[in-house]
Design a protein around this motif. Structure first.
Motif, PDB file in Angstrom:
ATOM      1  N   GLN A 175       6.175  10.679   4.804  1.00 19.69           N
ATOM      2  CA  GLN A 175       7.407  10.120   4.237  1.00 19.69           C
ATOM      3  C   GLN A 175       8.591  11.068   4.395  1.00 19.69           C
ATOM      4  OE1 GLN A 175       9.232   8.357   0.066  1.00 19.69           O
ATOM      5  NE2 GLN A 175       7.043   8.592   0.251  1.00 19.69           N
ATOM      6  N   THR A 235       0.854  -1.185   0.000  1.00 17.47           N
ATOM      7  CA  THR A 235       0.000   0.000   0.000  1.00 17.47           C
ATOM      8  C   THR A 235       0.889   1.234   0.000  1.00 17.47           C
ATOM      9  OG1 THR A 235      -0.081   0.168   2.407  1.00 17.47           O
ATOM     10  CG2 THR A 235      -1.745  -1.229   1.327  1.00 17.47           C
ATOM     11  N   GLU A 293       0.484   3.696   1.932  1.00 14.97           N
ATOM     12  CA  GLU A 293       0.694   4.054   3.336  1.00 14.97           C
ATOM     13  C   GLU A 293       1.848   3.254   3.937  1.00 14.97           C
ATOM     14  OE1 GLU A 293      -3.126   5.304   1.946  1.00 14.97           O
ATOM     15  OE2 GLU A 293      -2.226   3.286   1.946  1.00 14.97           O
ATOM     16  N   SER A 294       1.927   1.962   3.641  1.00 13.81           N
ATOM     17  CA  SER A 294       3.026   1.171   4.186  1.00 13.81           C
ATOM     18  C   SER A 294       4.356   1.582   3.568  1.00 13.81           C
ATOM     19  CB  SER A 294       2.776  -0.324   3.970  1.00 13.81           C
ATOM     20  OG  SER A 294       2.796  -0.655   2.590  1.00 13.81           O
ATOM     21  N   THR A 311       5.070  13.925   0.675  1.00 13.37           N
ATOM     22  CA  THR A 311       4.094  13.800   1.752  1.00 13.37           C
ATOM     23  C   THR A 311       4.737  14.095   3.099  1.00 13.37           C
ATOM     24  OG1 THR A 311       4.501  11.434   2.156  1.00 13.37           O
ATOM     25  CG2 THR A 311       2.897  12.006   0.444  1.00 13.37           C
ATOM     26  N   ASP A 371       5.140   4.587   2.517  1.00 14.14           N
ATOM     27  CA  ASP A 371       5.527   5.873   3.099  1.00 14.14           C
ATOM     28  C   ASP A 371       6.166   5.701   4.474  1.00 14.14           C
ATOM     29  OD1 ASP A 371       4.752   7.351   0.940  1.00 14.14           O
ATOM     30  OD2 ASP A 371       2.920   8.141   1.832  1.00 14.14           O
ATOM     31  N   ARG A 372       5.789   4.657   5.189  1.00 12.61           N
ATOM     32  CA  ARG A 372       6.390   4.393   6.496  1.00 12.61           C
ATOM     33  C   ARG A 372       7.691   3.613   6.399  1.00 12.61           C
ATOM     34  NH1 ARG A 372       1.018   2.946   7.526  1.00 12.61           N
ATOM     35  NH2 ARG A 372       1.617   0.728   7.457  1.00 12.61           N
TER      36      ARG A 372
END
Length: 207
Positions: free
Chosen positions: A112, A70, A72-73, A109, A75-76
């Motif tokens: 990130q 994803t 989101e994952s 973002t 970006d982390r």
């Protein structure tokens, strides 16, 4: 008293080797997902230096291999593969010691880019980190550089250093800053200087 001058730096592929970090992330993710070398090759071929939207990139990966992370994952996770060379951190600190106000000006973002800045130690050695999503304006718009100057406590007078001819060079020129292009990209406006490494740019800025 006159305000200090401003030295702005792009983050990805300027202060850090973003492409190397992406490759390391891709290898780790593809190994865990069972995609192997073919997945890594596909990701690096379609990454576009980070300029391809992540949702688009991962949709293509899923179509090709049936699996994808994803956004989101990513970006982390991706920021944890970044690092800054000691010479880069020392160069930023030296500019501040010489009286410059130093700002990072980066598109991206909040999650990130903030994680990258904190993980690499860059956030601790600059006066202000200006992330486009946080301030609502992106390079090459002049407003983002004005925000960086204001928040860093500097005059909008000095340098913009980065690897992109439009976002960094044109953006800096739009704001009245002198510019240094890092790397061998072509096209767009001509910078005042073009160098191989940000370490060379430090020497130019500090004079």
């Amino acid at each position: 008293m006159p305000q200090p001058r401003l030295a702005c730096f792009d983050l990805d592929n300027t202060l850090i080797d973003r492409d190397a970090a992406f490759l390391d992330w891709a290898r780790a993710w593809c190994d865990e997902a069972g995609l192997g070398a073919a997945g890594v090759e596909w990701l690096t071929a379609h990454d576009g230096g980070g300029f391809v939207p992540r949702a688009e990139l991962f949709a293509g990966l899923r179509q090709e291999f049936g699996s994808a992370p994803t956004v989101e994952s990513y970006d982390r996770e991706h920021p944890l593969f970044t690092y800054a060379e000691n010479a880069v951190l020392e160069g930023l600190s030296a500019l501040r010691d010489a009286g410059w106000r130093v700002a990072v000006v980066t598109n991206g973002t909040v999650v990130q880019q903030t994680l990258k800045l904190e993980h690499t130690g860059i956030a601790a050695v600059v006066d202000y980190c200006c992330v486009s999503e946080a301030v609502g304006v992106r390079k090459p718009e002049a407003e983002i550089f004005a925000i960086a100057a204001r928040e860093a406590g500097a005059a909008l007078d000095g340098w913009m250093v980065g690897d992109h001819p439009v976002y960094d060079v044109a953006g800096g020129q739009n704001s009245g800053l002198r510019t240094i292009l890092v790397g061998d990209r072509r096209g767009g406006p001509v910078a005042d200087h073009q160098v191989e490494s940000v370490l060379d740019a430090f020497r130019i800025v500090i004079g």
